[in-house]
Design an enzyme around this catalytic site. Structure first.
Site, short mmCIF file in Angstrom:
data_model
loop_
_atom_site.label_atom_id
_atom_site.label_comp_id
_atom_site.label_asym_id
_atom_site.label_seq_id
_atom_site.Cartn_x
_atom_site.Cartn_y
_atom_site.Cartn_z
N ASP A 83 0.80 -1.23 0.00
CA ASP A 83 0.00 0.00 0.00
C ASP A 83 0.83 1.28 0.00
O ASP A 83 0.43 2.29 -0.55
CB ASP A 83 -0.97 0.01 1.20
CG ASP A 83 -0.23 0.22 2.51
OD1 ASP A 83 0.48 -0.71 2.95
OD2 ASP A 83 -0.34 1.31 3.10
N ASP A 86 5.63 0.25 3.24
CA ASP A 86 5.82 -0.97 4.02
C ASP A 86 5.66 -2.20 3.12
O ASP A 86 5.56 -2.08 1.91
CB ASP A 86 4.84 -1.00 5.19
CG ASP A 86 3.39 -0.79 4.73
OD1 ASP A 86 3.09 -1.10 3.55
OD2 ASP A 86 2.57 -0.30 5.52
N TYR A 235 -5.50 0.99 8.85
CA TYR A 235 -6.58 1.29 7.90
C TYR A 235 -7.92 0.94 8.52
O TYR A 235 -8.71 0.17 7.98
CB TYR A 235 -6.36 0.57 6.57
CG TYR A 235 -5.16 1.14 5.84
CD1 TYR A 235 -5.23 2.38 5.22
CD2 TYR A 235 -3.94 0.46 5.80
CE1 TYR A 235 -4.13 2.93 4.56
CE2 TYR A 235 -2.84 0.99 5.16
CZ TYR A 235 -2.94 2.23 4.54
OH TYR A 235 -1.85 2.77 3.90
N GLU A 472 6.10 9.69 3.16
CA GLU A 472 5.75 8.35 2.67
C GLU A 472 4.81 8.45 1.47
O GLU A 472 3.78 9.12 1.52
CB GLU A 472 5.09 7.53 3.78
CG GLU A 472 4.84 6.08 3.38
CD GLU A 472 4.39 5.21 4.53
OE1 GLU A 472 4.48 3.98 4.41
OE2 GLU A 472 3.96 5.75 5.58
#
Length: 494
Positions: A83, A86, A235, A472
């Site tokens: 996603d 990571d 999430y 990120e």
């Protein structure tokens, strides 16, 4: 149009022009076509599974990873996307990314030119995986691979993963209407992308979308409640699951034109106001999608959704009496400190798309006494896209590899660690922290096209690898900007 309305309209356009010129002290002429190509190329850097060879995999510093995903549950769950920075596969944001890529391709595919086939390839990498997750075990929808709590303690390449690849799923007894509704939306939207170029695949996508949506509707509940720390706080479905039921049904209605989905939409209603659009909160996206029928087909049944869509726009506009959106001095929409550009790209998609629908019927709407035109929406959207591409006080592009000045130390494991080709030895869980994570050196691998979380509310950006909320990248940031980039690539020639 009344004199008062003409005056309000003129004042809005003047305000937007002054807003753009005064808040951004640099001028730019972004190459939208180049940015579009790079925004799609980014997805190759996020691929999990067995990678293709040759031109189909231009991010050559990446190689195979996650080849045993699903083994723990005796199923094949290889493929899909990581996603963000990571090594976890979270289906909730992945499915939203897929829906947005598909929506962008449906709305703006004719403006994509040679990038259209690349956009389809990016969508298909996700849908091939989502089909596995939905079909491999009857009555069960797999929704994630990799324990996030373990993974986030490591800094290692996806190719070296030695962490437990836990498998997570929802079922009749452990429901997940939010992740199922989003998965159904992704499959339904993608089915329209492939309808003419691969009819057989399109039919499989649509039939699976119907089954997954039926599951979401029949066994209602949030996947956050079912899976707990496996998805929260990463999430979590903070907005609940009604928005995904609305969103999924809206996409299935568009894909099938079946009144069954319209009746379900009516039962949900159009009364949930919002001033945000993201992987978690889909209300605004559903309203804009459904307003298409009110605007383009003059279908009064969809008028409530159109009204909600316009109220949403009024909460976004900087000069609207009902605006609830902040803007930085540099002109960037500012919603939340954590990865703010995810909201900017998603909302910008709605601005361009609603502008397109309005322009087709020469429509305007009012925010109080303010008259909003398709052009006004387009100007605001262009300002946001241009800011991301470098028309901002720092003159920094927030898209990696685009322009002369872009983030060099992004929070991304594969990008920040040497590739297998240059460093063939395995690096364990802790192997990447020293000397790579804590290094001030630029990342060795350029994740071309990645859009990072973005600047802070003062237009500042430290370019610090450890500052994940700003540095990120994420698939759902890029998934939403592909459409607007295609829109402007076809509208503004550099």
């Amino acid at each position: 149009m009344a004199m008062r309305s003409r005056g309000a309209l003129l004042s809005l356009l003047i305000f937007l022009s002054v807003f753009v010129l005064n808040t951004v002290q640099v001028q730019g002429n972004p190459n939208y076509r180049d940015a579009l190509a790079k925004s799609i190329l980014f997805f190759q850097g996020q691929r999990s599974g067995r990678l293709p060879s040759g031109a189909a995999q231009q991010m050559t510093w990446r190689s195979n990873s996650g080849l045993s995903d699903g083994l723990q549950s005796h199923v094949d769950l290889t493929g899909g996307y990581y996603d963000a920075g990571d090594n976890v596969k979270f289906n909730f944001p992945m499915a939203f990314t897929t829906t947005m890529l598909s929506w962008g391709t449906l709305e703006y595919g004719k403006r994509m030119g040679p990038q259209l086939s690349d956009a389809r390839a990016a969508i298909r990498w996700a849908t091939d995986y989502l089909l596995k997750c939905a079909r491999v075990t009857p009555g069960r929808l797999y929704v994630g691979v990799g324990d996030p709590n373990v993974d986030h303690k490591c800094w290692e390449r996806p190719e070296d993963m030695d962490t437990v690849r836990s498998v997570y799923s929802v079922s009749q007894s452990n429901p997940g209407s939010d992740v199922a509704g989003e998965t159904a939306a992704a499959l339904a939207a993608a089915s329209m992308v492939f309808r003419k170029v691969d009819p057989k695949y399109s039919k499989l996508l649509l039939s699976t979308a119907k089954e997954v949506m039926q599951f979401a509707m029949r066994y209602q509940g949030s996947y956050s409640d079912s899976l707990g720390s496996a998805v929260c706080p990463f999430y979590c479905s903070y907005s609940g699951y009604k928005d995904e039921l609305l969103w999924g049904a809206a996409w299935l209605l568009r894909a099938t034109n079946d009144i069954y989905y319209f009746n379900f939409l009516k039962s949900l209603g159009a009364s949930d106001s919002t001033d945000i659009f993201s992987w978690d909160n889909k209300f605004a996206g559903a309203y804009v999608l459904l307003s298409r029928r009110a605007l383009l087909s003059n279908d009064n049944n969809f008028e409530p959704f159109r009204q909600e869509a316009e109220q949403f726009m009024c909460r976004i506009f900087p000069n609207s009496p009902s605006s609830s959106t902040q803007y930085t001095q540099g002109g960037l929409m500012y919603k939340l400190p954590g990865s703010n550009l995810q909201y900017v790209t998603s909302i910008t998609f709605l601005l361009t798309t609603y502008s397109k629908y309005m322009a087709a019927r020469k429509q305007t709407f009012n925010c109080g006494s303010l008259v909003v035109t398709p052009r006004a929406l387009k100007i605001l959207a262009k300002q946001q896209v241009d800011y991301i591409l470098g028309v901002n006080p720092l003159k920094m592009s927030y898209m990696v590899g685009y322009g002369p000045y872009f983030p060099k130390r992004i929070h991304h494991r594969g990008s920040s660690l040497p590739s297998k080709a240059s460093h063939p030895q395995n690096m364990g869980c802790d192997g990447g922290f020293q000397p790579f994570f804590y290094s001030a050196n630029p990342n060795p691998n350029i994740l071309v096209g990645a859009i990072v979380g973005g600047p802070n509310q003062n237009d500042g950006f430290p370019d610090d690898r450890s500052d994940y909320s700003h540095s990120e990248p994420a698939t759902y940031i890029n998934g939403a900007i592909v459409g607007p980039l295609a829109y402007f690539a076809g509208s503004y020639r550099s």
